[in-house]
Scaffold this motif. Structure first.
Motif, short mmCIF file in Angstrom:
data_model
loop_
_atom_site.label_atom_id
_atom_site.label_comp_id
_atom_site.label_asym_id
_atom_site.label_seq_id
_atom_site.Cartn_x
_atom_site.Cartn_y
_atom_site.Cartn_z
N GLY A 168 -1.04 -10.15 -2.80
CA GLY A 168 0.04 -9.75 -3.70
C GLY A 168 1.41 -9.67 -3.06
O GLY A 168 2.37 -9.27 -3.71
N GLN A 169 1.52 -9.99 -1.79
CA GLN A 169 2.79 -9.91 -1.08
C GLN A 169 3.16 -11.28 -0.50
O GLN A 169 2.28 -12.02 -0.06
CB GLN A 169 2.72 -8.91 0.07
CG GLN A 169 2.52 -7.49 -0.36
CD GLN A 169 3.74 -6.92 -1.05
OE1 GLN A 169 4.87 -7.23 -0.70
NE2 GLN A 169 3.51 -6.09 -2.05
N GLN A 170 4.43 -11.57 -0.48
CA GLN A 170 4.91 -12.77 0.19
C GLN A 170 4.81 -12.54 1.70
O GLN A 170 5.02 -11.42 2.17
CB GLN A 170 6.36 -13.06 -0.19
CG GLN A 170 6.56 -13.41 -1.65
CD GLN A 170 5.90 -14.73 -1.99
OE1 GLN A 170 5.94 -15.67 -1.21
NE2 GLN A 170 5.27 -14.79 -3.15
N ALA A 180 7.85 -10.76 3.14
CA ALA A 180 8.35 -9.60 2.38
C ALA A 180 8.99 -8.56 3.30
O ALA A 180 10.06 -8.02 2.99
CB ALA A 180 7.22 -8.97 1.57
N SER A 222 12.91 -7.41 3.45
CA SER A 222 13.26 -6.00 3.30
C SER A 222 14.15 -5.53 4.46
O SER A 222 15.14 -4.82 4.26
CB SER A 222 11.99 -5.15 3.25
OG SER A 222 12.30 -3.79 3.16
#
Length: 95
Positions: free
Chosen positions: A58-60, A63, A67
């Motif tokens: 569910g995360q690139q 990410a 951030s």
């Protein structure tokens, strides 16, 4: 586009140690292995390919790097003011 070259020391932090050299800010580096010193751009040091990359459902993969880029963008102004004034008296900068 996915960033692949990740700095583990922020460029906005390193920039405060850099001196002007032509059009690119540079810092002096000492190589402990070869025992030599040289000047290089801050984009060429303390970086490693995919240093902040991770795989999680569910995360690139980039990410965390994205951030950190946002945080570093917010840090640049206050850090510069703290260094220029040599003070932490500004509540916003200190926060």
């Amino acid at each position: 586009m996915t960033a692949r070259r990740h700095h583990f020391v922020s460029q906005c932090y390193l920039n405060n140690f850099a001196g002007p050299h032509k059009k690119v800010p540079q810092i002096r580096v000492y190589d402990r292995v070869s025992k030599t010193a040289f000047r290089t751009g801050i984009d060429n040091v303390v970086a490693e390919r995919d240093f902040n990359r991770f795989e999680a459902e569910g995360q690139q993969p980039d990410a965390f790097e994205n951030s950190m880029a946002g945080f570093e963008g917010e840090l640049d102004g206050p850090l510069g003011r703290i260094i220029a004034t040599r003070s932490l008296s500004n509540d916003g900068d200190r926060a």
